[in-house]
Enzyme design. Sequence first.
Site, PDB file in Angstrom:
ATOM      1  N   HIS A 135       0.849  -1.194   0.000  1.00 51.47           N
ATOM      2  CA  HIS A 135       0.000   0.000   0.000  1.00 51.47           C
ATOM      3  C   HIS A 135       0.881   1.239   0.000  1.00 51.47           C
ATOM      4  CE1 HIS A 135      -3.904   2.049   0.646  1.00 51.47           C
ATOM      5  NE2 HIS A 135      -3.110   3.003   1.097  1.00 51.47           N
ATOM      6  N   HIS A 181       1.527   5.122  -2.626  1.00 51.15           N
ATOM      7  CA  HIS A 181       0.929   5.996  -3.635  1.00 51.15           C
ATOM      8  C   HIS A 181       2.021   6.756  -4.378  1.00 51.15           C
ATOM      9  CE1 HIS A 181      -2.831   5.526  -1.311  1.00 51.15           C
ATOM     10  NE2 HIS A 181      -2.113   5.840  -0.238  1.00 51.15           N
ATOM     11  N   TYR A 184      -7.761  17.776  -1.506  1.00 49.30           N
ATOM     12  CA  TYR A 184      -6.491  18.274  -0.976  1.00 49.30           C
ATOM     13  C   TYR A 184      -5.498  18.387  -2.124  1.00 49.30           C
ATOM     14  CZ  TYR A 184      -5.085  13.362  -1.301  1.00 49.30           C
ATOM     15  OH  TYR A 184      -4.813  12.084  -1.765  1.00 49.30           O
ATOM     16  N   THR A 202      -6.576   9.721  -4.125  1.00 51.65           N
ATOM     17  CA  THR A 202      -7.802  10.472  -4.394  1.00 51.65           C
ATOM     18  C   THR A 202      -7.519  11.822  -5.025  1.00 51.65           C
ATOM     19  OG1 THR A 202      -7.823  11.317  -2.118  1.00 51.65           O
ATOM     20  CG2 THR A 202      -9.098   9.328  -2.559  1.00 51.65           C
ATOM     21  N   ARG A 209     -10.325   0.712  -6.271  1.00 51.15           N
ATOM     22  CA  ARG A 209     -10.521   1.176  -4.910  1.00 51.15           C
ATOM     23  C   ARG A 209     -11.841   1.915  -4.797  1.00 51.15           C
ATOM     24  NH1 ARG A 209      -7.024   5.517  -1.241  1.00 51.15           N
ATOM     25  NH2 ARG A 209      -6.959   4.272   0.653  1.00 51.15           N
ATOM     26  N   ARG A 252     -14.700  12.542   4.428  1.00 55.57           N
ATOM     27  CA  ARG A 252     -13.882  13.749   4.308  1.00 55.57           C
ATOM     28  C   ARG A 252     -13.026  13.733   3.050  1.00 55.57           C
ATOM     29  NH1 ARG A 252      -9.004  11.821   5.942  1.00 55.57           N
ATOM     30  NH2 ARG A 252      -9.107   9.981   7.284  1.00 55.57           N
ATOM     31  N   TYR A 274     -11.993   1.441   1.557  1.00 55.81           N
ATOM     32  CA  TYR A 274     -11.502   2.363   2.579  1.00 55.81           C
ATOM     33  C   TYR A 274     -12.710   2.974   3.264  1.00 55.81           C
ATOM     34  CZ  TYR A 274      -8.436   5.910   4.700  1.00 55.81           C
ATOM     35  OH  TYR A 274      -7.729   6.701   5.584  1.00 55.81           O
ATOM     36  N   ASP A 280       2.112   3.061   3.212  1.00 55.25           N
ATOM     37  CA  ASP A 280       1.234   4.202   2.919  1.00 55.25           C
ATOM     38  C   ASP A 280       2.023   5.428   2.470  1.00 55.25           C
ATOM     39  OD1 ASP A 280      -1.371   5.319   2.595  1.00 55.25           O
ATOM     40  OD2 ASP A 280      -1.164   6.406   4.478  1.00 55.25           O
ATOM     41  N   ASN A 301      -2.229  13.481   3.782  1.00 60.94           N
ATOM     42  CA  ASN A 301      -3.055  14.217   4.746  1.00 60.94           C
ATOM     43  C   ASN A 301      -2.611  14.116   6.197  1.00 60.94           C
ATOM     44  OD1 ASN A 301      -5.222  15.703   3.427  1.00 60.94           O
ATOM     45  ND2 ASN A 301      -5.958  13.705   2.715  1.00 60.94           N
TER      46      ASN A 301
END
Length: 304
Positions: free
Chosen positions: A31, A33, A49, A77, A124, A130, A157, A256, A261
């Site tokens: 996991h 990104h 964001y 995202t 995903r 949020r 998620y 991750d 964020n």
Amino acid sequence: MTAPKTPGWLDWCPAPSTPDFRLPPGAVDAHCHVFGPQADFPFAPGRKYTPCDAGKDALFALRDHLGVARNVIVQATCHGADNSAMVDAVRASGGRARGVATVRPDVGAAELRALHAAGVRGVRFNFVKRLVDASPREDLSAIAKKIAPLGWHIVLYFEAADLAELATFFGGLPAPLVIDHLGRPDVTQPVDGPEFRRFLDFAGAHDVWVKVSCPERLTVTGPPALAGERHAYTDVVPFARRVVEEFPDRVLWGTDWPHPNLKHHMPDDGLLVDHVRHLADTPGRQRQLLVDNPMRLYWPGETA
């Protein structure tokens, strides 16, 4: 012209420590990104964001520094359903990465075949309010039906408190499920309490894999993985260990990176590798978590 970073956003750790824990050969970061770089891969106009740049070269440098063999790159995202940055990174990996995409309900068979050829093996679905405006179930069901013939899985998620209302929908999806970040439990609640028991029962009743990832995102009391701390996130450890114990052949781990964020602290990725020893406490369980399970899910038929 590039957009400014979201205020308060913490950049990823530029000089992670060298882990004490030597990962087993073939270990997979299941996991992570990539963000941009924005000049090459613009962020989605409707994003929640704006991150720092964190492209494939930085990811692969971290991979090699930590002793990881392969990556699973999950669509961020901030890029919406434009998978270009993720696909570019997967292609550049020389077979050492797989991808998880975000697609729209009207995605066509040709686009899905192209993503599969590039190395994508899942989609995903994000239910964290949020981060997304809505996750309409009809649209997601339509996507699930389209990707199932490819043998892909669905990454979910969501927040732990929302599982009760989502469980029936999740259980009816026609593909294996991979749950991000332990289902985001409230670690101030007992590990034997009803909320986490609901999650474990759901995972046990379905074709579910669980990522024991993101302790830095779940922790309340820490301590954080900073300044050489090799006993970090002790409040999260019991939850992750319970999952590893109950589902040893269906757990995955990931960094991750670059930690989207985060505004309170940015962990040292080397110390996150050291943290794995507290989640899987035997060489056999460590190999399942880090090598055997992700290889079976993302590179079936290949050896590490």
